[in-house]
Each structure stands twice: as structure tokens, then as C-alpha cells.
Design a protein around this motif. Structure first.
Motif, PDB file in Angstrom:
ATOM      1  N   TYR A 134     -14.070  69.603  36.669  1.00  0.00           N
ATOM      2  CA  TYR A 134     -15.507  69.444  36.398  1.00  0.00           C
ATOM      3  C   TYR A 134     -15.715  68.569  35.166  1.00  0.00           C
ATOM      4  O   TYR A 134     -16.693  68.705  34.449  1.00  0.00           O
ATOM      5  N   LEU A 135     -14.774  67.653  34.941  1.00  0.00           N
ATOM      6  CA  LEU A 135     -14.761  66.833  33.740  1.00  0.00           C
ATOM      7  C   LEU A 135     -14.939  65.367  34.128  1.00  0.00           C
ATOM      8  O   LEU A 135     -14.028  64.751  34.686  1.00  0.00           O
ATOM      9  N   SER A 136     -16.108  64.839  33.875  1.00  0.00           N
ATOM     10  CA  SER A 136     -16.432  63.477  34.285  1.00  0.00           C
ATOM     11  C   SER A 136     -15.983  62.491  33.215  1.00  0.00           C
ATOM     12  O   SER A 136     -16.282  62.647  32.026  1.00  0.00           O
ATOM     13  N   TRP A 137     -15.277  61.455  33.637  1.00  0.00           N
ATOM     14  CA  TRP A 137     -14.652  60.470  32.752  1.00  0.00           C
ATOM     15  C   TRP A 137     -15.463  59.188  32.849  1.00  0.00           C
ATOM     16  O   TRP A 137     -15.433  58.491  33.863  1.00  0.00           O
ATOM     17  N   VAL A 138     -16.219  58.898  31.805  1.00  0.00           N
ATOM     18  CA  VAL A 138     -17.196  57.807  31.842  1.00  0.00           C
ATOM     19  C   VAL A 138     -16.676  56.604  31.055  1.00  0.00           C
ATOM     20  O   VAL A 138     -16.362  56.706  29.862  1.00  0.00           O
ATOM     21  N   ASP A 139     -16.630  55.477  31.731  1.00  0.00           N
ATOM     22  CA  ASP A 139     -16.149  54.218  31.165  1.00  0.00           C
ATOM     23  C   ASP A 139     -17.337  53.431  30.616  1.00  0.00           C
ATOM     24  O   ASP A 139     -18.269  53.099  31.342  1.00  0.00           O
ATOM     25  N   ALA A 140     -17.284  53.147  29.310  1.00  0.00           N
ATOM     26  CA  ALA A 140     -18.368  52.393  28.672  1.00  0.00           C
ATOM     27  C   ALA A 140     -17.973  50.967  28.338  1.00  0.00           C
ATOM     28  O   ALA A 140     -18.716  50.248  27.660  1.00  0.00           O
ATOM     29  N   SER A 199      -8.934  60.379  22.038  1.00  0.00           N
ATOM     30  CA  SER A 199      -8.116  61.568  21.804  1.00  0.00           C
ATOM     31  C   SER A 199      -7.188  61.871  22.974  1.00  0.00           C
ATOM     32  O   SER A 199      -6.245  62.662  22.830  1.00  0.00           O
ATOM     33  N   PHE A 200      -7.428  61.237  24.122  1.00  0.00           N
ATOM     34  CA  PHE A 200      -6.594  61.455  25.304  1.00  0.00           C
ATOM     35  C   PHE A 200      -5.418  60.482  25.383  1.00  0.00           C
ATOM     36  O   PHE A 200      -4.656  60.510  26.338  1.00  0.00           O
ATOM     37  N   GLY A 201      -5.310  59.608  24.391  1.00  0.00           N
ATOM     38  CA  GLY A 201      -4.178  58.704  24.329  1.00  0.00           C
ATOM     39  C   GLY A 201      -4.504  57.313  24.826  1.00  0.00           C
ATOM     40  O   GLY A 201      -5.657  56.978  25.143  1.00  0.00           O
ATOM     41  N   THR A 202      -3.467  56.491  24.907  1.00  0.00           N
ATOM     42  CA  THR A 202      -3.610  55.096  25.323  1.00  0.00           C
ATOM     43  C   THR A 202      -4.338  54.990  26.661  1.00  0.00           C
ATOM     44  O   THR A 202      -3.978  55.668  27.625  1.00  0.00           O
ATOM     45  N   GLY A 203      -5.332  54.126  26.712  1.00  0.00           N
ATOM     46  CA  GLY A 203      -6.133  53.941  27.918  1.00  0.00           C
ATOM     47  C   GLY A 203      -7.454  54.672  27.873  1.00  0.00           C
ATOM     48  O   GLY A 203      -8.335  54.428  28.706  1.00  0.00           O
ATOM     49  N   GLY A 204      -7.631  55.563  26.909  1.00  0.00           N
ATOM     50  CA  GLY A 204      -8.870  56.333  26.850  1.00  0.00           C
ATOM     51  C   GLY A 204      -9.910  55.792  25.890  1.00  0.00           C
ATOM     52  O   GLY A 204     -11.019  56.331  25.801  1.00  0.00           O
ATOM     53  N   GLU A 205      -9.589  54.719  25.190  1.00  0.00           N
ATOM     54  CA  GLU A 205     -10.421  54.259  24.075  1.00  0.00           C
ATOM     55  C   GLU A 205     -11.860  53.920  24.461  1.00  0.00           C
ATOM     56  O   GLU A 205     -12.784  54.098  23.654  1.00  0.00           O
ATOM     57  N   ALA A 206     -12.079  53.431  25.659  1.00  0.00           N
ATOM     58  CA  ALA A 206     -13.429  53.006  26.066  1.00  0.00           C
ATOM     59  C   ALA A 206     -14.167  54.091  26.853  1.00  0.00           C
ATOM     60  O   ALA A 206     -15.207  53.818  27.456  1.00  0.00           O
ATOM     61  N   THR A 223      -0.701  58.696  30.235  1.00  0.00           N
ATOM     62  CA  THR A 223      -1.974  58.676  29.506  1.00  0.00           C
ATOM     63  C   THR A 223      -3.002  57.725  30.135  1.00  0.00           C
ATOM     64  O   THR A 223      -2.617  56.763  30.798  1.00  0.00           O
ATOM     65  N   PRO A 224      -4.300  57.996  29.901  1.00  0.00           N
ATOM     66  CA  PRO A 224      -4.851  59.081  29.105  1.00  0.00           C
ATOM     67  C   PRO A 224      -4.671  60.441  29.791  1.00  0.00           C
ATOM     68  O   PRO A 224      -4.709  60.519  31.020  1.00  0.00           O
ATOM     69  N   VAL A 225      -4.503  61.495  28.979  1.00  0.00           N
ATOM     70  CA  VAL A 225      -4.260  62.812  29.532  1.00  0.00           C
ATOM     71  C   VAL A 225      -4.707  63.867  28.525  1.00  0.00           C
ATOM     72  O   VAL A 225      -4.912  63.565  27.339  1.00  0.00           O
ATOM     73  N   TYR A 226      -4.839  65.081  28.982  1.00  0.00           N
ATOM     74  CA  TYR A 226      -5.285  66.219  28.178  1.00  0.00           C
ATOM     75  C   TYR A 226      -4.707  66.178  26.771  1.00  0.00           C
ATOM     76  O   TYR A 226      -3.493  66.176  26.593  1.00  0.00           O
ATOM     77  N   HIS A 227      -5.581  66.155  25.782  1.00  0.00           N
ATOM     78  CA  HIS A 227      -5.189  65.876  24.401  1.00  0.00           C
ATOM     79  C   HIS A 227      -4.281  66.937  23.768  1.00  0.00           C
ATOM     80  O   HIS A 227      -3.526  66.632  22.842  1.00  0.00           O
ATOM     81  N   ALA A 228      -4.338  68.178  24.247  1.00  0.00           N
ATOM     82  CA  ALA A 228      -3.518  69.232  23.638  1.00  0.00           C
ATOM     83  C   ALA A 228      -2.023  69.005  23.842  1.00  0.00           C
ATOM     84  O   ALA A 228      -1.208  69.493  23.059  1.00  0.00           O
ATOM     85  N   PHE A 229      -1.655  68.286  24.911  1.00  0.00           N
ATOM     86  CA  PHE A 229      -0.230  68.008  25.126  1.00  0.00           C
ATOM     87  C   PHE A 229       0.360  67.278  23.923  1.00  0.00           C
ATOM     88  O   PHE A 229       1.380  67.692  23.365  1.00  0.00           O
ATOM     89  N   ALA A 230      -0.266  66.172  23.547  1.00  0.00           N
ATOM     90  CA  ALA A 230       0.251  65.373  22.423  1.00  0.00           C
ATOM     91  C   ALA A 230       0.218  66.175  21.134  1.00  0.00           C
ATOM     92  O   ALA A 230       1.129  66.059  20.295  1.00  0.00           O
ATOM     93  N   ARG A 231      -0.804  66.994  20.980  1.00  0.00           N
ATOM     94  CA  ARG A 231      -0.925  67.782  19.753  1.00  0.00           C
ATOM     95  C   ARG A 231       0.263  68.735  19.570  1.00  0.00           C
ATOM     96  O   ARG A 231       0.860  68.790  18.489  1.00  0.00           O
ATOM     97  N   VAL A 232       0.635  69.464  20.627  1.00  0.00           N
ATOM     98  CA  VAL A 232       1.729  70.431  20.468  1.00  0.00           C
ATOM     99  C   VAL A 232       3.088  69.729  20.403  1.00  0.00           C
ATOM    100  O   VAL A 232       3.998  70.201  19.718  1.00  0.00           O
ATOM    101  N   PRO A 274      -8.073  63.589  32.152  1.00  0.00           N
ATOM    102  CA  PRO A 274      -9.505  63.570  32.459  1.00  0.00           C
ATOM    103  C   PRO A 274      -9.927  62.749  33.675  1.00  0.00           C
ATOM    104  O   PRO A 274     -11.125  62.627  33.929  1.00  0.00           O
ATOM    105  N   GLY A 275      -9.037  62.150  34.407  1.00  0.00           N
ATOM    106  CA  GLY A 275      -9.433  61.214  35.460  1.00  0.00           C
ATOM    107  C   GLY A 275      -9.893  61.841  36.764  1.00  0.00           C
ATOM    108  O   GLY A 275     -10.470  61.162  37.609  1.00  0.00           O
TER     109      GLY A 275
END
Length: 391
Positions: free
Chosen positions: A323-329, A356-363, A118-127, A173-174
Motif C-alpha cells: 500500500y506504498l505508492s512510489w511517486v517519481d518527481a 533514504s531507500f538508497g541509490t535510485g530513490g533520489e527523485a 536498491t532502492p529498497v526498504y531503508h531499514a535494511f541498510a540501517r541495520v 517501495p516499487g
């Protein structure tokens, strides 16, 4: 291949455009949808022509005789990725979230741990959670804006209750294209802990010019094949996600039999529209379209990154693929609620929330840049205004 064409998708049952107001409170009238991972481009003409042929015929019955479909997959994987696929190893699922869910069902038991980097595609954790399994998060290391793996730390986390690891390659998303050495590390990790290795490679065609070459996991290590499951699809590559057609490719005969048993028990069969469209996409014309797409997206990537990185406190992780840009705020010092509010309420842009992508994605926030360049430019302008007090 007019990627600059603005196509209004509002009112077309588009999840991306028609659901941004109910979910994110971003107004449909003037909001920008940059969340769901589909593109705002028409697929290659060969796909539309194949669909038109079905419409002209006028009968939409059950799909049969998948030889041409499997031959197209074989041609594509050999030509584009240097990977020879056994047609007998290919199973067609209702998209790859469905394919992932069947893997979890077939190869794990309730209460088992399933490892995610993680962080990784959120659907994995969901299923995984929906199936009554346990998500085991192994956080990636963000080293100077680039994700890396720490297998020593992951080894220490394992308890013996884990039975599967799911890898996203290239990473969402990285945007990382994992090196062959890194993939060997994943294979060795799976062998050390006796884990079934599911490698989701849905983004493998979406690699930028000049980026490292994507390596198919099945080509990394012959000794991992007895535990390897490959996930591939045309859906992300050619913007036909609505067909919900994906492939689970299982090289090992024993593992294959277990997967086949679950497919039979669930009564799944192929979507004829998806099969016809995918067969058309995996062609020389489709290959030319992908090459042109990645050149265009590279321009979007440069424009977006330059605009984001000019805002103090924001940084866009360099994309090698997707094509998914991962922006750190995190550099803004703001809470996730505050920087998200500025993006959604002030800039009127719907994006995926990093948590939603898991640990490490919060910011982080995830932006979809697969849209005409004028929209990317508009998004950058809106974001710079929303964070103008930082400049």
C-alpha cells in the motif's frame, strides 16, 4: 470492515501521526501522515476478540506452548501461498527488522558485504551499517516505470567480499511482484556468489486483484534451500505492527542451527500479545478481511494514481502489491528539496524521502495510501494545489 471510518490516531503514541511534526515539520493539527508503513484501519475483529480474551483473563505472563501459533502459520502459508512450512523451521523474532538484524549477525562477519537491490526498504541498510557490515547497492533498472533486475551488471559488481543478499519480495517501495523467472535469477545469483539469501516477504498478502501471483522463494528452487532464510509476519497484513512479532523461517537444518545459536545468545523470547493476535489473524476470518482490504486498497490505488498522474511531471509507479505508492518527481525538473518542500510545507503531507531507500530513490517520494478513501482524495487535492503552476 468499515475501511471508510476516520479514526483519529493523534495523541495515541502513533509514530506515524504523532512524529510527523517533529520529523517533517508537518503540523499535527491539519497535516496528513502518509509515511510510516502502518494502516489507519482497525485489524480484523478476531484479533480484537483474542486480545479482549487476554484482558478478561487479566494475567499477562510469559508465553508458552506455541503449537497453536505454529499451526496457524502452517495453515495460512499452505492455504494462501501453497507453501508447506516445517514447524521446526520457525523462529519468532521481535519483528522483521529485528529478524533481519539477527540474520546479519548470524550469517555474516564485520566488514562483509551485504547486497541490496536498491532502492529498497531503508531499514535494511540501517541495520547492516549498524552491525559494521558494508552495504553493496545493486541498482534496479527503472524501465518505463517498472523495476527490473540486471544480473549481468550485478555479477560485475561482486568482489568476493559479499556474503549475503537481502531481497524484498514483493518489493518495497516499487510495489513489484517479482516473477518466478526473476526470483530464479536471484536464487542463481546467490548460488553463483555463495551468498546467504534472505527473502523478506512481509508484504506477500498485500497483492492487488488482477496482479501477478506472489511466489514464495522457498518454492522457486530446491537447490537454494541450503542458503535460504524466509522472513514473514502478520504485522503488515493485519495492521498489528506494534506487536513487533515476526517469523524467520529457515528450511535448512545446518543454517537453522546457526540461527538458533544466535537467538539463544541474545536471550530473545516471544511477546505473548503478538503471538495471540497473530494466531487469531491467521484464520478464515482473517483471510476474508485481507480479501476485503485489498479490494478497498485497489480503489485507493486507482484514485491516487489518477490524481498524481494528472499533475505534469509527476508519475506514480503502478502498484502490484503493498500500500506504498512510489511517486517519481523527476519530470518536474525540480530539485528534491523543492518538490519535497511543496509536499510537506504546501500540501502538509508527511511522506518518506526517496533518497533514504538508497541509490535510485533520489527523485522519488513514498506515500502510504492505507487510509480511508476520503483522506486519499484530500491528499490528491492538496498535491494538485501544491503543483498547480505545472498544470
Amino acid at each position: 470492515m468499515n475501511f471508510d471510518e476516520i479514526i483519529d490516531r493523534r495523541g495515541t503514541h502513533s509514530s506515524k501521526w504523532d512524529m510527523m511534526e517533529p520529523i517533517y515539520s508537518v503540523p499535527a493539527a491539519d497535516g496528513l501522515a502518509m509515511w510510516v508503513a502502518d494502516m489507519d484501519f482497525r485489524p480484523p475483529a478476531c484479533v480484537a476478540e483474542a486480545l479482549r480474551g487476554m484482558l478478561d483473563h487479566g494475567i499477562f505472563g510469559y508465553f508458552g506452548d506455541d503449537r497453536a501459533y505454529k499451526e496457524a502459520i502452517g495453515w495460512w502459508m499452505q492455504t494462501r501461498h501453497g507453501w508447506k512450512v516445517d514447524p521446526a523451521a520457525i523462529f519468532t523474532t521481535h519483528g522483521l527488522v529485528n529478524g533481519t538484524a539477527i540474520c546479519v549477525d548470524a550469517f555474516t562477519a564485520p566488514g562483509d558485504g551485504v547486497v541490496l537491490f536498491t532502492p529498497v526498504y531503508h531499514a535494511f541498510a540501517r541495520v547492516i551499517r549498524a552491525a559494521g557490515r558494508v552495504v553493496v547497492e545493486c541498482p534496479l533498472v527503472n524501465r518505463d516505470g517498472r523495476y527490473e533486475m540486471d544480473f549481468a551488471a550485478y555479477d560485475a559488481q561482486m568482489t568476493g567480499a559479499e556474503t549475503m543478499v537481502i531481497l524484498c519480495s514483493p518489493h518495497n517501495p516499487g510495489g513489484r511482484v517479482w516473477t518466478r523467472d526473476e526470483l530464479q535469477g536471484v536464487a542463481d545469483f546467490a548460488k553463483r556468489h555463495d551468498l546467504v539469501l534472505v527473502s523478506d516477504e512481509i508484504h506477500h498478502d498485500l497483492v492487488y486483484p488482477g496482479a501477478p501471483r506472489h511466489t514464495v522463494m522457498d518454492l522457486v528452487d530446491d537447490t537454494v534451500r541450503d542458503r535460504l532464510v524466509m522472513l514473514t509476519a502478520t504485522t503488515k497484513s493485519f495492521n498489528i505492527a506494534g506487536t513487533h512479532t515476526g517469523n524467520v523461517i529457515v528450511p535448512d537444518p545446518a543454517l537453522r542451527a546457526r540461527f538458533a545459536a544466535r537467538m539463544a545468545a541474545l536471550g530473545l523470547s516471544a511477546n505473548s500479545f503478538g503471538m495471540i493476535m497473530a494466531t487469531a489473524a491467521y484464520s478464515p476470518e482473517g483471510a476474508g478481511w485481507i480479501d476485503a482490504l485489498m479490494t478497498y486498497l485497489d480503489g485507493n490505488r486507482v484514485l491516487f494514481d489518477e490524481g498524481i498522474n494528472a499533475i505534469p511531471g509527476l508519475s506514480s509507479m503502478p502498484l502490484e502489491a503493498t500500500y506504498l505508492s512510489w511517486v517519481d518527481a523527476s519530470g518536474t525538473g525540480m530539485s528534491s528539496e523543492e518538490f519535497t518542500r511543496r509536499v510537506e510545507a504546501d500540501a502538509k503531507i508527511a511522506v518518506n524521502h526517496g533518497a533514504s531507500f538508497g541509490t535510485g530513490g533520489e527523485a522519488f517520494l513514498r506515500f502510504n495510501i492505507a487510509t480511508p478513501r476520503a483522506r486519499v482524495a484530500e491528499a490528491v487535492e492538496r498535491l494538485q494545489k501544491a503543483f498547480a503552476d505545472l498544470q
